[in-house]
Motif scaffolding. Structure first.
Motif, PDB file in Angstrom:
ATOM      1  N   TYR A 167      54.766  68.058 -76.841  1.00  0.00           N
ATOM      2  CA  TYR A 167      55.113  68.457 -75.476  1.00  0.00           C
ATOM      3  C   TYR A 167      54.337  67.634 -74.462  1.00  0.00           C
ATOM      4  CZ  TYR A 167      55.493  71.491 -71.351  1.00  0.00           C
ATOM      5  OH  TYR A 167      55.708  71.994 -70.092  1.00  0.00           O
ATOM      6  N   MET A 168      53.032  67.518 -74.658  1.00  0.00           N
ATOM      7  CA  MET A 168      52.199  66.801 -73.699  1.00  0.00           C
ATOM      8  C   MET A 168      52.546  65.314 -73.659  1.00  0.00           C
ATOM      9  SD  MET A 168      48.431  68.580 -74.027  1.00  0.00           S
ATOM     10  CE  MET A 168      47.720  67.306 -72.998  1.00  0.00           C
ATOM     11  N   PHE A 169      52.807  64.732 -74.822  1.00  0.00           N
ATOM     12  CA  PHE A 169      53.120  63.306 -74.848  1.00  0.00           C
ATOM     13  C   PHE A 169      54.419  63.028 -74.092  1.00  0.00           C
ATOM     14  CE2 PHE A 169      54.814  59.388 -76.649  1.00  0.00           C
ATOM     15  CZ  PHE A 169      53.704  58.563 -76.585  1.00  0.00           C
ATOM     16  N   GLY A 170      55.435  63.822 -74.343  1.00  0.00           N
ATOM     17  CA  GLY A 170      56.708  63.633 -73.657  1.00  0.00           C
ATOM     18  C   GLY A 170      56.583  63.794 -72.155  1.00  0.00           C
ATOM     19  N   GLN A 171      55.831  64.818 -71.724  1.00  0.00           N
ATOM     20  CA  GLN A 171      55.671  65.068 -70.294  1.00  0.00           C
ATOM     21  C   GLN A 171      54.813  64.009 -69.613  1.00  0.00           C
ATOM     22  OE1 GLN A 171      57.298  67.461 -68.499  1.00  0.00           O
ATOM     23  NE2 GLN A 171      58.372  67.746 -70.425  1.00  0.00           N
ATOM     24  N   ALA A 172      53.794  63.497 -70.302  1.00  0.00           N
ATOM     25  CA  ALA A 172      52.927  62.469 -69.715  1.00  0.00           C
ATOM     26  C   ALA A 172      53.650  61.132 -69.605  1.00  0.00           C
ATOM     27  CB  ALA A 172      51.663  62.306 -70.549  1.00  0.00           C
ATOM     28  N   MET A 173      54.474  60.804 -70.585  1.00  0.00           N
ATOM     29  CA  MET A 173      55.173  59.520 -70.569  1.00  0.00           C
ATOM     30  C   MET A 173      56.345  59.512 -69.583  1.00  0.00           C
ATOM     31  SD  MET A 173      53.425  57.593 -72.475  1.00  0.00           S
ATOM     32  CE  MET A 173      51.961  58.591 -72.072  1.00  0.00           C
ATOM     33  N   ASN A 174      56.879  60.682 -69.247  1.00  0.00           N
ATOM     34  CA  ASN A 174      58.047  60.751 -68.376  1.00  0.00           C
ATOM     35  C   ASN A 174      57.827  60.056 -67.027  1.00  0.00           C
ATOM     36  OD1 ASN A 174      60.229  62.204 -66.614  1.00  0.00           O
ATOM     37  ND2 ASN A 174      60.773  62.644 -68.741  1.00  0.00           N
ATOM     38  N   PRO A 175      56.757  60.381 -66.280  1.00  0.00           N
ATOM     39  CA  PRO A 175      56.529  59.676 -65.007  1.00  0.00           C
ATOM     40  C   PRO A 175      56.185  58.202 -65.196  1.00  0.00           C
ATOM     41  CG  PRO A 175      54.713  61.174 -65.485  1.00  0.00           C
ATOM     42  CD  PRO A 175      55.788  61.471 -66.476  1.00  0.00           C
ATOM     43  N   THR A 199      64.459  63.852 -71.634  1.00  0.00           N
ATOM     44  CA  THR A 199      64.158  65.271 -71.419  1.00  0.00           C
ATOM     45  C   THR A 199      65.383  66.133 -71.676  1.00  0.00           C
ATOM     46  OG1 THR A 199      62.540  64.664 -69.732  1.00  0.00           O
ATOM     47  CG2 THR A 199      63.250  66.951 -69.769  1.00  0.00           C
ATOM     48  N   VAL A 200      66.540  65.682 -71.196  1.00  0.00           N
ATOM     49  CA  VAL A 200      67.777  66.434 -71.397  1.00  0.00           C
ATOM     50  C   VAL A 200      68.100  66.560 -72.884  1.00  0.00           C
ATOM     51  CG1 VAL A 200      70.279  66.384 -71.052  1.00  0.00           C
ATOM     52  CG2 VAL A 200      68.747  65.873 -69.145  1.00  0.00           C
ATOM     53  N   THR A 252      62.091  64.575 -77.551  1.00  0.00           N
ATOM     54  CA  THR A 252      61.709  63.932 -76.289  1.00  0.00           C
ATOM     55  C   THR A 252      60.538  62.976 -76.487  1.00  0.00           C
ATOM     56  OG1 THR A 252      62.478  65.823 -74.980  1.00  0.00           O
ATOM     57  CG2 THR A 252      60.883  64.358 -73.936  1.00  0.00           C
ATOM     58  N   ALA A 253      59.536  63.400 -77.254  1.00  0.00           N
ATOM     59  CA  ALA A 253      58.379  62.542 -77.525  1.00  0.00           C
ATOM     60  C   ALA A 253      58.799  61.292 -78.299  1.00  0.00           C
ATOM     61  CB  ALA A 253      57.321  63.318 -78.303  1.00  0.00           C
ATOM     62  N   GLY A 254      59.708  61.459 -79.275  1.00  0.00           N
ATOM     63  CA  GLY A 254      60.180  60.315 -80.055  1.00  0.00           C
ATOM     64  C   GLY A 254      60.896  59.285 -79.196  1.00  0.00           C
ATOM     65  N   LEU A 255      61.714  59.746 -78.255  1.00  0.00           N
ATOM     66  CA  LEU A 255      62.406  58.828 -77.352  1.00  0.00           C
ATOM     67  C   LEU A 255      61.419  58.094 -76.437  1.00  0.00           C
ATOM     68  CD1 LEU A 255      65.486  61.048 -76.398  1.00  0.00           C
ATOM     69  CD2 LEU A 255      65.502  58.974 -77.793  1.00  0.00           C
ATOM     70  N   ALA A 256      60.359  58.789 -76.036  1.00  0.00           N
ATOM     71  CA  ALA A 256      59.334  58.145 -75.204  1.00  0.00           C
ATOM     72  C   ALA A 256      58.637  57.029 -75.970  1.00  0.00           C
ATOM     73  CB  ALA A 256      58.317  59.176 -74.726  1.00  0.00           C
ATOM     74  N   VAL A 257      58.349  57.272 -77.243  1.00  0.00           N
ATOM     75  CA  VAL A 257      57.727  56.235 -78.076  1.00  0.00           C
ATOM     76  C   VAL A 257      58.639  55.006 -78.152  1.00  0.00           C
ATOM     77  CG1 VAL A 257      57.011  55.643 -80.417  1.00  0.00           C
ATOM     78  CG2 VAL A 257      56.352  57.853 -79.449  1.00  0.00           C
ATOM     79  N   TRP A 258      59.927  55.248 -78.346  1.00  0.00           N
ATOM     80  CA  TRP A 258      60.870  54.122 -78.419  1.00  0.00           C
ATOM     81  C   TRP A 258      60.833  53.312 -77.127  1.00  0.00           C
ATOM     82  CZ3 TRP A 258      64.938  52.478 -75.454  1.00  0.00           C
ATOM     83  CH2 TRP A 258      65.751  51.478 -76.005  1.00  0.00           C
ATOM     84  N   TYR A 259      60.806  53.993 -75.990  1.00  0.00           N
ATOM     85  CA  TYR A 259      60.835  53.281 -74.710  1.00  0.00           C
ATOM     86  C   TYR A 259      59.591  52.418 -74.510  1.00  0.00           C
ATOM     87  CZ  TYR A 259      61.423  52.097 -69.858  1.00  0.00           C
ATOM     88  OH  TYR A 259      61.561  51.368 -68.697  1.00  0.00           O
ATOM     89  N   LEU A 260      58.453  52.901 -74.976  1.00  0.00           N
ATOM     90  CA  LEU A 260      57.213  52.155 -74.778  1.00  0.00           C
ATOM     91  C   LEU A 260      57.280  50.765 -75.404  1.00  0.00           C
ATOM     92  CD1 LEU A 260      54.593  54.994 -75.378  1.00  0.00           C
ATOM     93  CD2 LEU A 260      55.225  53.951 -73.194  1.00  0.00           C
TER      94      LEU A 260
END
Length: 463
Positions: free
Chosen positions: A153-161, A176-177, A212-220
């Motif tokens: 949860y924290m990783f997804g929310q921190a990476m979003n902005p 997020t959606v 959500t966290a997995g998608l954030a990792v991909w984007y990085l």
């Protein structure tokens, strides 16, 4: 030209930029708020959980906000710092601050999970979980699984902005959606046919957070304006001090909300026990359950307010870094107008349709006292929604202007001074109704301060 890859933020029309950045941000935050709300809707409509499960969800909710507070401090701070760095032509500061934010998020989320698991019972008690045995059992079951999902949860929310600051607000929204849709699909399956109860609701939520966290990792690995390297990853104390200060207001606005909720929930439990109706053991959980529902609606509205303001951070930050104070001032005007409009719509909904709102949360399965108290709670507790939205937008926009101390001061006054003092003081004179009066009065007092700050900021940006 890499350092000016976001140069359009200085030249594009502000209205268009606000739509481009704020709309996806609003959708992302509203969907994130729906995680907990969807759980509560399905829990409330499960006859074997009902208001006990609803009250348990209310108890756990502030504890997820603690995790969110830490995540947004890291993410919002890094977002603002990255935008300012890119506007000032300092790409090295930008990529190293992102790498530092990633490491800091992983470390802090692991620590928070350990604290939650080791101190579960006293923490739940602190937030009113002991209102009766049934509520405490439901809260404990739900909280255990939610705590295990905190790192995701924290990783997804921190990476979003941070993803937004890289110029990809749509991807931040989609990630997020996707997680929320996963939660919405799994919740009814786990709660109704599989009868997994509070555990099912929590597992569905965590599954969405993992996606959500997995998608954030991909984007990085596919960033545009900023490219991460092996040298990007380190804590870099000199950079941490800079971006954490910018995110401090986001942290304090969330963590102070937790302190305020703890005060409100405890006063609700204390004075509910003295009420001639809710003092009955079989009805004791109703004020806490109803208050949670009202807070969830407010969470949706405030998510829109936060999204509008947070979406403006990259635009305002870049223009401040580039010396375009005139554009920052105009954007502030657009933001305040939008916040007031959102607040007015939300106010009309809660004043005109409280019965329909409470019906979504299983009121038909509860006593008449449940519905009557819920209607009054909606109409009184949220009657100053317009001011609440403007206040929140002001707090956040000040961060983008680099006015972290001023932003922090106003936020602390709202959530700590007014948000804790008033719920403790007013019930002494008005009983359970005093808890309801405390919220709108806090927003009125905060707006008096915010109005003076807004005037001061306008003068500075015009100089």
């Amino acid at each position: 030209m890499e350092e000016r890859s976001n140069a359009f933020l200085e030249t594009e029309k502000l209205g268009k930029l606000m739509r481009k950045y704020s709309v996806p941000c609003v959708i992302s935050l509203v969907v994130a708020a729906l995680y907990n709300i969807v759980d509560q809707i399905f829990i409330a409509n499960a006859d074997y959980l009902g208001s006990y499960g609803n009250a348990a969800n209310t108890v756990v909710f502030p504890l997820t906000v603690v995790a969110l507070a830490i995540a947004v401090m890291i993410g919002d701070g890094a977002c603002a710092f990255v935008s300012i760095s890119l506007g000032a032509g300092k790409p090295d500061d930008a990529h190293r601050s992102i790498g530092s934010a990633i490491l800091l998020c992983l470390i802090s989320s692991a620590a928070l999970t350990a604290v939650y698991l080791l101190l579960m019972d006293p923490i739940l008690t602190l937030f009113g979980g002991r209102v009766n045995n049934e509520t405490f059992a439901c809260a404990r079951e739900y909280f255990f699984w939610i705590a295990l999902g905190i790192p995701f949860y924290m990783f997804g929310q921190a990476m979003n902005p941070i993803i937004r600051s890289d110029g990809s607000p749509r991807f931040a929204m989609v990630s997020t959606v996707a997680g929320a849709v996963t939660n919405i699909i799994l919740d009814p399956i786990f709660i109704f046919p599989l009868k997994m109860g509070m555990m099912g609701a929590a597992v569905a939520t965590v599954a969405g957070q993992v996606l959500t966290a997995g998608l954030a990792v991909w984007y990085l690995f596919h960033m545009k304006a900023v490219k991460l390297e092996r040298a990007s990853f380190g804590l870099f104390p000199e950079l941490m001090k800079k971006y954490l200060v910018l995110g401090l207001t986001s942290f304090l606005s969330q963590i102070s909300l937790v302190i305020s909720m703890a005060a409100v929930q405890n006063m609700c439990t204390k004075y509910g026990a003295l009420d001639p109706v809710f003092g009955q053991p079989e009805l004791a959980q109703i004020p806490l359950a109803v208050l949670g529902i009202v807070m969830k609606f407010f969470q949706i509205a405030i998510s829109i307010a936060v999204g509008l303001a947070a979406g403006c951070i990259p635009v305002a930050g870049f223009n401040i870094g580039a010396g375009r104070r005139d554009r920052a001032k105009t954007l502030f005007t657009y933001l305040l107008t939008a916040e007031a409009a959102v607040g007015l719509v939300a106010l009309l909904i809660v004043e005109l349709f409280p019965r329909q709102l409470i019906g979504v949360f299983g009121a038909g399965n509860e006593s008449a006292y449940y519905t009557t108290f819920a209607i009054r709670c909606f109409r009184v507790y949220l009657c100053m929604m317009v001011l609440a939205m403007v206040n929140k937008g002001t707090f956040i926009y000040l961060q983008a202007l680099g006015k972290a101390a001023l932003s922090t001061f106003i936020s602390m006054m709202r959530e700590i001074v007014f948000g804790v003092f008033l719920p403790i003081l007013l019930p002494i004179f008005f009983g359970l109704d005093g808890v309801l009066y405390s919220f709108p009065l806090a927003d009125i007092l905060t707006f008096l301060i915010a109005a003076a700050v807004i005037r001061k900021v306008y003068k500075e940006l015009s100089a």
